[in-house]
Design an enzyme around this catalytic site. Structure first.
Site, PDB file in Angstrom:
ATOM      1  N   ASN A  47       0.300  27.569 -13.377  1.00  0.00           N
ATOM      2  CA  ASN A  47       1.340  28.069 -12.758  1.00  0.00           C
ATOM      3  C   ASN A  47       1.678  29.255 -12.758  1.00  0.00           C
ATOM      4  O   ASN A  47       0.810  30.264 -14.234  1.00  0.00           O
ATOM      5  CB  ASN A  47       2.163  26.870 -12.825  1.00  0.00           C
ATOM      6  N   THR A  64       3.174  24.631  -6.118  1.00  0.00           N
ATOM      7  CA  THR A  64       2.921  23.086  -7.243  1.00  0.00           C
ATOM      8  C   THR A  64       1.893  22.415  -6.701  1.00  0.00           C
ATOM      9  O   THR A  64       1.570  22.176  -5.467  1.00  0.00           O
ATOM     10  CB  THR A  64       4.275  21.918  -7.239  1.00  0.00           C
ATOM     11  N   SER A  77       6.360  22.994 -10.235  1.00  0.00           N
ATOM     12  CA  SER A  77       7.313  21.895 -11.290  1.00  0.00           C
ATOM     13  C   SER A  77       7.514  22.960 -12.439  1.00  0.00           C
ATOM     14  O   SER A  77       8.395  22.640 -12.859  1.00  0.00           O
ATOM     15  CB  SER A  77       6.695  20.511 -11.619  1.00  0.00           C
ATOM     16  N   GLU A  78       6.698  23.887 -12.714  1.00  0.00           N
ATOM     17  CA  GLU A  78       7.122  24.276 -13.633  1.00  0.00           C
ATOM     18  C   GLU A  78       7.960  26.094 -14.188  1.00  0.00           C
ATOM     19  O   GLU A  78       7.900  27.034 -14.894  1.00  0.00           O
ATOM     20  CB  GLU A  78       5.888  24.166 -15.158  1.00  0.00           C
ATOM     21  N   HIS A 115       0.704  30.514 -17.142  1.00  0.00           N
ATOM     22  CA  HIS A 115       0.258  28.727 -18.136  1.00  0.00           C
ATOM     23  C   HIS A 115      -0.750  28.193 -17.788  1.00  0.00           C
ATOM     24  O   HIS A 115      -0.726  27.871 -16.312  1.00  0.00           O
ATOM     25  CB  HIS A 115       1.485  28.135 -18.118  1.00  0.00           C
ATOM     26  N   HIS A 162      -4.591  25.862 -19.253  1.00  0.00           N
ATOM     27  CA  HIS A 162      -5.017  24.602 -20.553  1.00  0.00           C
ATOM     28  C   HIS A 162      -6.222  24.943 -20.977  1.00  0.00           C
ATOM     29  O   HIS A 162      -6.679  24.275 -20.703  1.00  0.00           O
ATOM     30  CB  HIS A 162      -4.650  23.130 -20.150  1.00  0.00           C
ATOM     31  N   HIS A 219       0.149  20.497 -25.041  1.00  0.00           N
ATOM     32  CA  HIS A 219       0.397  20.668 -23.306  1.00  0.00           C
ATOM     33  C   HIS A 219      -0.393  21.594 -23.250  1.00  0.00           C
ATOM     34  O   HIS A 219      -1.144  21.519 -22.445  1.00  0.00           O
ATOM     35  CB  HIS A 219       1.605  20.752 -23.318  1.00  0.00           C
TER      36      HIS A 219
HETATM   37  P1  13P Z   1       2.450  22.010 -10.612  1.00  0.00           P
HETATM   38  O1  13P Z   1       1.347  22.086 -10.013  1.00  0.00           O
HETATM   39  O2  13P Z   1       3.771  21.137  -9.898  1.00  0.00           O
HETATM   40  O3  13P Z   1       2.435  24.029 -10.879  1.00  0.00           O
HETATM   41  O4  13P Z   1       2.320  21.595 -12.447  1.00  0.00           O
HETATM   42  C1  13P Z   1       1.093  21.960 -13.115  1.00  0.00           C
HETATM   43  C2  13P Z   1       0.928  22.136 -14.688  1.00  0.00           C
HETATM   44  O5  13P Z   1      -0.133  22.619 -14.871  1.00  0.00           O
HETATM   45  C3  13P Z   1       1.746  20.744 -15.554  1.00  0.00           C
HETATM   46  O6  13P Z   1       1.563  21.051 -16.184  1.00  0.00           O
END
Ligand code: 13P
Length: 271
Positions: A29, A44, A73-74, A93, A95, A156
Site C-alpha cells: 500500500n 484495499t 487496511s494498513e 509499504h 514485500h 511481513h
Molecule cells: P491492503 O490491500 O489492505 O492495502 O493490504 C495489503 C498488504 O500488504 C497487507 O500487508
C-alpha cells in the site's frame, strides 16, 4: 503538491512496485498527504499493477473516508508514521523479496557495508511482529519511526517513507538493493564492514550535504558505536546484535560483534 501530480505519481509507484516484484497479488500500500488534511491512499485488496487513478481512496488524517473507495487496511500504520514524523508526507509499504527475507530471518539491515546507504538511508531496524491491520503492528513500529526512514516488519515486509512519494520510493528501493547485496556478499563468504573512521566521515558528509539530519544518529544500530560521534539526545545507540534473535530465540554474532560484546562485559566488570 497538487492533487493531479500526486495521483499520477502514486499510480506510477504502484506500477513500479508490481513490475519490480516488490509486491504480488494485492500486496502493499502507498499513501501521500495532499497538504490540505486529505490523504490519497491505495484501496484495499487491489493489485498495484492494475491500479488506475479512479481507484484511489481519499481519507482525512484520522483515516475517515472522503470518497467511495475503501482505503488500505494498513492505513493506520501510514497515519502513525505521519503523526510521529511531521516531515514525512508519503509512505510506501511492500514485500520486496530480499528485504522481506531479512524480516523473516529476524534480522535488521544495519551493517555498515555500503557508503551510499549510510549517506542516504541509514540503518533499517526490525520491528517486532504485529498482526497486519491492527494496533499491534503500529505499536511495534512506533518506537522506531522517529529516527529511521525505513523499517522492516518481522515476518511481513518493509515500509519506507519520505518528504514526497519519490523519496519514499527511493528509500524502499535502496532498502531492497542493500538487502540483496548483503545476501549476495554472504554467499561470497561475508561482507567487510566499513571502518569506524569511514563511518564517521560519511555521517559528517550526510549531515553537511543535508541527506539526513542529526536525528538519524539515534538509530538503534552499530553505526555510531565505535565512532567519536554522539547522538543529539545523548542516547547511546544500541548495537544491533544484542536485540537480534532468530525464530528459535538464538542470538547470532559475528566474530567482530562477539569481541565487542566481551570487551563491553570486561569494561563493566572493571567498574
Ligand atoms: P491492503 O490491500 O489492505 O492495502 O493490504 C495489503 C498488504 O500488504 C497487507 O500487508
Amino acid at each position: 503538491m497538487d492533487e493531479q501530480t500526486a495521483r499520477r505519481d502514486l499510480i506510477e509507484i504502484c506500477h513500479l512496485m508490481y513490475e519490480r516484484s516488490y509486491v504480488v497479488s494485492s500486496d502493499g500500500n502507498v499513501s501521500v498527504q495532499l497538504g490540505d488534511g486529505r490523504v490519497l491512499a491505495t484501496p484495499t485488496m487491489t493489485c498495484k499493477g492494475r491500479m488506475t487513478e479512479d481507484s484511489i481512496a481519499v481519507t482525512d488524517l484520522e483515516g475517515r473516508s472522503l470518497n467511495d473507495r475503501r482505503a488500505s487496511s494498513e492505513l493506520a500504520m501510514h497515519l502513525l508514521i505521519y503523526r510521529e514524523r511531521p516531515d514525512v508526507k508519503a509512505v510506501c509499504h511492500a514485500h520486496p523479496p530480499h528485504g522481506t527475507a531479512f524480516a523473516v530471518a529476524g534480522l535488521p539491515i544495519d551493517q555498515p557495508i555500503l557508503s551510499e546507504v549510510i549517506l542516504t538511508l541509514g540503518c533499517v531496524p526490525l520491528a517486532e511482529y504485529g498482526t497486519p491491520s491492527t494496533d499491534e503492528l503500529s505499536d511495534a513500529m512506533r518506537p522506531l519511526v522517529k529516527h529511521h526512514n525505513a523499517l522492516l516488519m518481522a515476518n511481513h515486509g518493509a515500509v519506507a517513507y519520505g518528504s514526497d512519494l519519490w523519496q519514499a520510493w527511493d528509500r524502499l528501493e535502496t532498502l531492497e538493493h542493500t538487502a540483496k547485496i548483503a545476501i549476495l556478499s554472504r554467499v561470497l563468504g561475508g561482507s567487510r564492514n566499513l571502518s569506524p573512521d569511514a563511518i564517521e566521515k560519511l555521517i559528517n558528509v550526510r549531515e553537511s550535504a543535508g541527506y539526513l539530519d542529526e536525528g538519524a544518529r539515534c538509530q538503534a544500530c552499530g553505526y555510531l558505536h565505535e565512532t567519536r560521534l554522539s547522538c543529539p539526545t545523548g542516547d547511546r545507540p544500541t548495537p544491533r546484535s544484542y536485540s537480534a534473535t532468530n525464530g528459535s530465540g538464538r542470538v547470532s554474532l559475528s566474530r567482530e560483534e562477539l569481541v565487542e560484546l566481551l570487551s563491553q562485559a570486561a569494561r563493566l566488570s572493571e567498574r
